[in-house]
Design a protein around this motif. Structure first.
Motif, PDB file in Angstrom:
ATOM      1  N   ILE A   1       0.862  -1.177   0.000  1.00 12.27           N
ATOM      2  CA  ILE A   1       0.000   0.000   0.000  1.00 12.27           C
ATOM      3  C   ILE A   1       0.903   1.233   0.000  1.00 12.27           C
ATOM      4  O   ILE A   1       1.614   1.502   0.961  1.00 12.27           O
ATOM      5  CB  ILE A   1      -0.929   0.029   1.226  1.00 12.27           C
ATOM      6  CG1 ILE A   1      -1.814  -1.221   1.257  1.00 12.27           C
ATOM      7  CG2 ILE A   1      -1.797   1.288   1.215  1.00 12.27           C
ATOM      8  CD1 ILE A   1      -2.687  -1.328   2.492  1.00 12.27           C
ATOM      9  N   THR A   2       0.868   1.984  -1.084  1.00 14.79           N
ATOM     10  CA  THR A   2       1.798   3.107  -1.226  1.00 14.79           C
ATOM     11  C   THR A   2       1.136   4.462  -1.073  1.00 14.79           C
ATOM     12  O   THR A   2       1.821   5.477  -0.989  1.00 14.79           O
ATOM     13  CB  THR A   2       2.491   3.043  -2.605  1.00 14.79           C
ATOM     14  OG1 THR A   2       1.491   3.066  -3.638  1.00 14.79           O
ATOM     15  CG2 THR A   2       3.306   1.755  -2.735  1.00 14.79           C
ATOM     16  N   ASN A   3      -0.199   4.501  -1.047  1.00 15.30           N
ATOM     17  CA  ASN A   3      -0.904   5.771  -0.935  1.00 15.30           C
ATOM     18  C   ASN A   3      -2.022   5.624   0.085  1.00 15.30           C
ATOM     19  O   ASN A   3      -3.036   4.978  -0.176  1.00 15.30           O
ATOM     20  CB  ASN A   3      -1.478   6.180  -2.303  1.00 15.30           C
ATOM     21  CG  ASN A   3      -2.145   7.546  -2.287  1.00 15.30           C
ATOM     22  OD1 ASN A   3      -2.409   8.121  -1.235  1.00 15.30           O
ATOM     23  ND2 ASN A   3      -2.440   8.079  -3.469  1.00 15.30           N
ATOM     24  N   ASP A   4      -1.830   6.253   1.264  1.00 12.72           N
ATOM     25  CA  ASP A   4      -2.832   6.141   2.324  1.00 12.72           C
ATOM     26  C   ASP A   4      -4.171   6.748   1.920  1.00 12.72           C
ATOM     27  O   ASP A   4      -5.214   6.398   2.478  1.00 12.72           O
ATOM     28  CB  ASP A   4      -2.332   6.836   3.598  1.00 12.72           C
ATOM     29  CG  ASP A   4      -1.111   6.140   4.185  1.00 12.72           C
ATOM     30  OD1 ASP A   4      -0.737   5.067   3.681  1.00 12.72           O
ATOM     31  OD2 ASP A   4      -0.530   6.673   5.150  1.00 12.72           O
ATOM     32  N   TRP A   5      -4.157   7.682   0.976  1.00 14.87           N
ATOM     33  CA  TRP A   5      -5.388   8.349   0.547  1.00 14.87           C
ATOM     34  C   TRP A   5      -6.115   7.558  -0.536  1.00 14.87           C
ATOM     35  O   TRP A   5      -7.275   7.838  -0.829  1.00 14.87           O
ATOM     36  CB  TRP A   5      -5.075   9.762   0.053  1.00 14.87           C
ATOM     37  CG  TRP A   5      -4.575  10.635   1.149  1.00 14.87           C
ATOM     38  CD1 TRP A   5      -3.272  10.970   1.405  1.00 14.87           C
ATOM     39  CD2 TRP A   5      -5.353  11.244   2.171  1.00 14.87           C
ATOM     40  NE1 TRP A   5      -3.192  11.761   2.520  1.00 14.87           N
ATOM     41  CE2 TRP A   5      -4.450  11.959   3.016  1.00 14.87           C
ATOM     42  CE3 TRP A   5      -6.710  11.286   2.460  1.00 14.87           C
ATOM     43  CZ2 TRP A   5      -4.882  12.680   4.114  1.00 14.87           C
ATOM     44  CZ3 TRP A   5      -7.141  12.009   3.564  1.00 14.87           C
ATOM     45  CH2 TRP A   5      -6.224  12.697   4.376  1.00 14.87           C
ATOM     46  N   LYS A   6      -5.434   6.599  -1.118  1.00  7.94           N
ATOM     47  CA  LYS A   6      -6.065   5.717  -2.097  1.00  7.94           C
ATOM     48  C   LYS A   6      -5.501   4.314  -1.910  1.00  7.94           C
ATOM     49  O   LYS A   6      -4.775   3.790  -2.748  1.00  7.94           O
ATOM     50  CB  LYS A   6      -5.813   6.212  -3.526  1.00  7.94           C
ATOM     51  CG  LYS A   6      -6.664   5.500  -4.570  1.00  7.94           C
ATOM     52  CD  LYS A   6      -6.397   6.052  -5.972  1.00  7.94           C
ATOM     53  CE  LYS A   6      -7.253   5.331  -7.002  1.00  7.94           C
ATOM     54  NZ  LYS A   6      -6.978   5.817  -8.390  1.00  7.94           N
ATOM     55  N   PRO A   7      -5.839   3.696  -0.781  1.00 10.13           N
ATOM     56  CA  PRO A   7      -5.250   2.385  -0.468  1.00 10.13           C
ATOM     57  C   PRO A   7      -5.831   1.289  -1.346  1.00 10.13           C
ATOM     58  O   PRO A   7      -7.031   1.011  -1.308  1.00 10.13           O
ATOM     59  CB  PRO A   7      -5.627   2.180   1.001  1.00 10.13           C
ATOM     60  CG  PRO A   7      -6.876   2.980   1.177  1.00 10.13           C
ATOM     61  CD  PRO A   7      -6.744   4.167   0.269  1.00 10.13           C
ATOM     62  N   GLU A   8      -4.987   0.679  -2.134  1.00 15.40           N
ATOM     63  CA  GLU A   8      -5.433  -0.396  -3.001  1.00 15.40           C
ATOM     64  C   GLU A   8      -4.254  -1.272  -3.387  1.00 15.40           C
ATOM     65  O   GLU A   8      -3.092  -0.936  -3.123  1.00 15.40           O
ATOM     66  CB  GLU A   8      -6.118   0.156  -4.259  1.00 15.40           C
ATOM     67  CG  GLU A   8      -5.243   1.066  -5.091  1.00 15.40           C
ATOM     68  CD  GLU A   8      -5.995   1.688  -6.265  1.00 15.40           C
ATOM     69  OE1 GLU A   8      -7.239   1.724  -6.216  1.00 15.40           O
ATOM     70  OE2 GLU A   8      -5.335   2.113  -7.229  1.00 15.40           O
ATOM     71  N   GLN A   9      -4.568  -2.410  -3.975  1.00 14.33           N
ATOM     72  CA  GLN A   9      -3.560  -3.334  -4.437  1.00 14.33           C
ATOM     73  C   GLN A   9      -3.660  -3.464  -5.957  1.00 14.33           C
ATOM     74  O   GLN A   9      -4.718  -3.197  -6.546  1.00 14.33           O
ATOM     75  CB  GLN A   9      -3.771  -4.715  -3.805  1.00 14.33           C
ATOM     76  CG  GLN A   9      -3.685  -4.744  -2.293  1.00 14.33           C
ATOM     77  CD  GLN A   9      -2.269  -4.643  -1.765  1.00 14.33           C
ATOM     78  OE1 GLN A   9      -1.303  -4.841  -2.499  1.00 14.33           O
ATOM     79  NE2 GLN A   9      -2.136  -4.342  -0.480  1.00 14.33           N
ATOM     80  N   ILE A  10      -2.579  -3.867  -6.588  1.00 11.29           N
ATOM     81  CA  ILE A  10      -2.597  -4.152  -8.015  1.00 11.29           C
ATOM     82  C   ILE A  10      -2.986  -5.616  -8.178  1.00 11.29           C
ATOM     83  O   ILE A  10      -2.268  -6.520  -7.736  1.00 11.29           O
ATOM     84  CB  ILE A  10      -1.223  -3.875  -8.652  1.00 11.29           C
ATOM     85  CG1 ILE A  10      -0.861  -2.389  -8.511  1.00 11.29           C
ATOM     86  CG2 ILE A  10      -1.227  -4.284 -10.123  1.00 11.29           C
ATOM     87  CD1 ILE A  10       0.529  -2.043  -8.999  1.00 11.29           C
TER      88      ILE A  10
END
Length: 261
Positions: free
Chosen positions: A202-211
């Motif tokens: 998770i690299t963006n706390d404001w847009k938490p998602e996985q590839i």
């Protein structure tokens, strides 16, 4: 649609999910009158990981690219909901109401959802019964506080009638990539959190998602799959399946049913 919440290092209790039109969302009654479901808040089911209502975030919560496919898999801080077919085009507010662990009052979280393609002329009276799953209990807010004043929304979960909100739970949600665990910043064990399944991705706390690669759906429910799903009263009986034998004991003794009136 996948709906999740962050553990915040706590476990136990329930979550009430409701949907109200944007513009009517500023009153409690708008959500009280449009309850979609009540489910478990969640807890870390691994041995020794939940103690006195607490666990270490992410508490074995479900990651992005994964989803709840069966009704009884309800302890991992998320669920799936079906967008009703009888909503007018427009914006709606999805509300989560919960009081985890020993917290003495409710917390609320909301998301704005845009809906198109519905048929508001459809009428789908739902039962006045609210089915609540057996969950690890919180130690502060009792269950009746979730159910009082709560009324099932008159939503159509099928194109041709009332349906059941969890009937298609096995299908892959459109937003399956979302990761409601969000960040290790809220964990009481930040270093250990980073080592948990896919948390470091998770690299963006404001847009938490996985590839995600290909996410395959779970097998479609049947009346002989050994799982309580698709609105069955008990495992493989009741609801869309043959009636349950009268002498058959409940498969989930803690399940409770409340009338909304």
């Amino acid at each position: 649609m996948k709906v999740g919440w962050t553990s915040n290092n706590h476990a136990g209790g329930w979550v009430r999910i409701a949907l109200a039109p944007y513009g009517q969302h500023k009153t409690h009654k708008a959500f009280d009158d449009n309850v979609m479901k009540i489910t478990c808040y969640g807890h870390d089911q691994r041995p020794g990981q939940t103690v006195y209502g607490d666990c270490k975030h992410p508490c074995n919560a479900r990651a992005g690219c994964e989803y709840q496919a069966y009704e009884e898999d309800n302890a991992r801080f998320d669920t799936t909901v079906k967008i009703p077919h009888n909503l007018a085009d427009g914006d709606y507010v999805l509300q989560i109401k919960s009081a985890m662990s020993s917290h003495p009052h409710f917390y609320y979280s909301c998301a704005r959802v845009k809906v198109t393609g519905g048929n508001p002329n459809m009428k789908c009276p739902q039962s006045k019964l609210i089915v609540v799953p057996g969950c690890l209990k919180g130690t502060a807010v009792e269950l009746k506080k979730y159910t009082e004043n709560s009324k099932p929304a008159q939503f159509c979960y099928r194109e041709d009638g009332p349906g059941y909100i969890d009937a298609d739970m096995y299908r892959v949600p459109k937003n399956v990539q979302c990761d409601p665990r969000i960040t290790c910043a809220v964990s009481i064990d930040g270093k250990g959190c980073k080592g948990q399944h896919k948390m470091a991705d998770i690299t963006n706390d404001w847009k938490p998602e996985q590839i995600c690669g290909e996410v395959k759906p779970a097998p479609a429910p049947t009346c002989d799959d050994g799982v309580k799903n698709q609105g069955e009263e008990r495992i493989d009986c009741g609801g869309p399946c043959p009636a349950c034998p009268v002498t058959m004991p409940p498969t989930t003794p803690a399940d409770r049913v409340y009338r909304s009136d």
